[in-house]
Design an enzyme around this catalytic site. Structure first.
Site, PDB file in Angstrom:
ATOM      1  N   LEU A  39       0.865  -1.193   0.000  1.00  0.00           N
ATOM      2  CA  LEU A  39       0.000   0.000   0.000  1.00  0.00           C
ATOM      3  C   LEU A  39       0.892   1.230   0.000  1.00  0.00           C
ATOM      4  CD1 LEU A  39      -3.005  -0.436   2.488  1.00  0.00           C
ATOM      5  CD2 LEU A  39      -3.098  -0.297   0.003  1.00  0.00           C
ATOM      6  N   GLY A  80      -1.265   5.673  -2.555  1.00  0.00           N
ATOM      7  CA  GLY A  80      -1.820   6.210  -3.804  1.00  0.00           C
ATOM      8  C   GLY A  80      -3.133   5.518  -4.140  1.00  0.00           C
ATOM      9  N   CYS A 109      13.927  -1.115  -8.801  1.00  0.00           N
ATOM     10  CA  CYS A 109      13.159  -1.107  -7.563  1.00  0.00           C
ATOM     11  C   CYS A 109      12.157  -2.262  -7.542  1.00  0.00           C
ATOM     12  CB  CYS A 109      12.446   0.227  -7.478  1.00  0.00           C
ATOM     13  SG  CYS A 109      11.685   0.462  -5.909  1.00  0.00           S
ATOM     14  N   GLY A 158      -0.199  -2.205  -7.229  1.00  0.00           N
ATOM     15  CA  GLY A 158      -1.151  -1.433  -8.041  1.00  0.00           C
ATOM     16  C   GLY A 158      -0.621  -1.115  -9.423  1.00  0.00           C
ATOM     17  N   CYS A 160      11.286   6.298  -7.777  1.00  0.00           N
ATOM     18  CA  CYS A 160      10.557   5.292  -7.016  1.00  0.00           C
ATOM     19  C   CYS A 160      10.861   5.462  -5.523  1.00  0.00           C
ATOM     20  CB  CYS A 160      11.066   3.946  -7.529  1.00  0.00           C
ATOM     21  SG  CYS A 160      10.308   2.528  -6.848  1.00  0.00           S
TER      22      CYS A 160
END
EC number: 2.8.1.13
Length: 395
Positions: A8, A11, A100, A124, A200
């Site tokens: 999470l 965003g 990342c 996501g 990131c």
């Protein structure tokens, strides 16, 4: 009930992904990754982790799922930031977002999730996962997201079969407007939140200032190279084989100070990247100047006028064997084999027709059309239809 641990981020995309997983009957746990502490290099409040973690916590609370924060800043510094510094120092331009995903979200984070008894890790990302069965064995596919504007498959181009096996991408079949609509309908605090930009987990940074933490400023000259330079207009030699031709076409020109005129000064060649236009602070040219090459050893930036300067254009690149990666290992080429694909050398670039040529030392990617600013250190990714098959670091 299968247990899914979702990253999470605070965003809207990961918020809706968590909601959809819960609707599908999974046991969902939200984890916020704290990967960066130093706010001094970020521009304004572009990605303050405190606000993000707070939003992630409120979303978890709203959805009624457990939530905790994990601090991965040590691993992030080692695997991403230190790598970035070393690549820029060599005059290459890394892509921290791709790394990342490979090193943090689907490695360190995934390990933590598995220790917590997860069956899957979800993010996501706007991409999809497919499954094929070949010879009784399951093979996982990385497919582009349905929303062409947001497709993020490129950022996952270094994932392995083992990582994909445990990954879920709940929003890959949706468009961004649909995701926002779901968030609004569920009254999630992130529904109207702007997408984060920049590095990131770090957010928007002033790159020179960020790099100056380790790479010291060093004054050098900016040289403008005219498009009439002989190297651009020399007739192509005859070659005995396709391989020799590919090797010739994949090489970038070597520049010397005498190949152009000094038009300005800079504070360090390692702060600049091929194709860059901003930050040169040189005026008075008919067309804008673009960086066509950097020489970090001599600390010289070579530039040319206009985005069609021949110093920016090439149609062949090379990936060395140790930097070559196939998601679809079953389709990987053997020496001497070729494959027609669609490829891109940066996120959001429209897919380009290309041919892969496998050689003993690596892989040539030959594009049908000239490509602008093929940049060492960036990733090239190749597709067949909607499926991303493999990728590599441009040599």
């Amino acid at each position: 009930m299968k247990r899914v641990i979702i990253g999470l981020s605070g965003g809207v995309d990961s918020s809706v992904a968590a909601y959809l997983l819960k609707e599908q009957g999974y046991e969902v746990i939200g984890l916020f990754m704290k990967n960066w502490h130093d706010d001094s290099v970020t521009i304004s409040d572009e990605c303050p982790w405190l606000e993000d973690s707070n939003d992630a916590m409120l979303v978890a609370d709203k959805l009624g799922i457990p939530f905790q924060t994990v601090d991965l800043s040590e691993q992030y510094k080692e695997r991403i930031v230190d790598y970035m510094f070393s690549e820029y120092e060599k005059g290459r331009t890394p892509n921290p977002d791709v790394l990342c995903n490979r090193e943090i979200k689907f490695d360190v984070f995934m390990d933590i999730a598995m220790e917590l008894g997860a069956d899957y890790v979800a993010t996501g990302h706007y991409c999809r996962k497919g499954t094929l069965v070949r010879g009784g064995k399951e093979i996982y596919q990385l497919l582009s997201g349905v929303d062409g504007n947001k497709d993020q498959s490129y950022f996952l181009c270094q994932l392995s079969q083992a990582q994909l096996a445990k990954a879920l991408f709940p929003i890959g079949h949706l468009t961004k407007p649909q995701v926002r609509d779901i968030a609004k309908a569920q009254d999630l605090i992130t529904a109207e939140k702007r997408d984060s930009q920049g590095l990131c987990f770090i957010g928007k940074v002033k790159l020179p200032e960020f790099l100056q933490q380790q790479l010291k400023p060093k004054e050098g000259v900016i040289v403008e190279v005219d498009d009439s330079l002989s190297v651009y207009n020399t007739p192509r030699p005859e070659f005995g084989s396709k391989l020799q031709l590919l090797e010739f076409l994949s090489k970038k020109p070597e520049y010397n100070l005498s190949d152009g005129k000094v038009v300005g000064k800079h504070q360090g060649a390692h702060y600049f990247t091929k194709g860059q236009r901003k930050g040169l602070a040189v005026g008075g040219t008919k067309e804008p100047l673009f960086v066509i090459d950097t020489d970090v050893d001599e600390n010289i930036i070579y530039t040319g006028q206009g985005k069609n300067h021949p110093g920016l254009l090439r149609n062949v690149l090379f990936v060395s064997e140790n930097e070559l990666h196939w998601i679809r290992e079953d389709l990987s080429l053997k020496e001497g084999e070729t494959m027609e694909v669609f490829a891109r050398i940066r996120y959001r670039q429209p897919l380009q027709k290309a041919t892969l040529h496998k050689v003993e030392t690596g892989l040539y990617v030959e594009f049908n059309e000239m490509q602008s600013a093929i940049t060492e250190g960036q990733f090239v990714a190749w597709y067949h239809g909607e499926e991303l098959l493999g990728s590599g670091i441009i040599s």
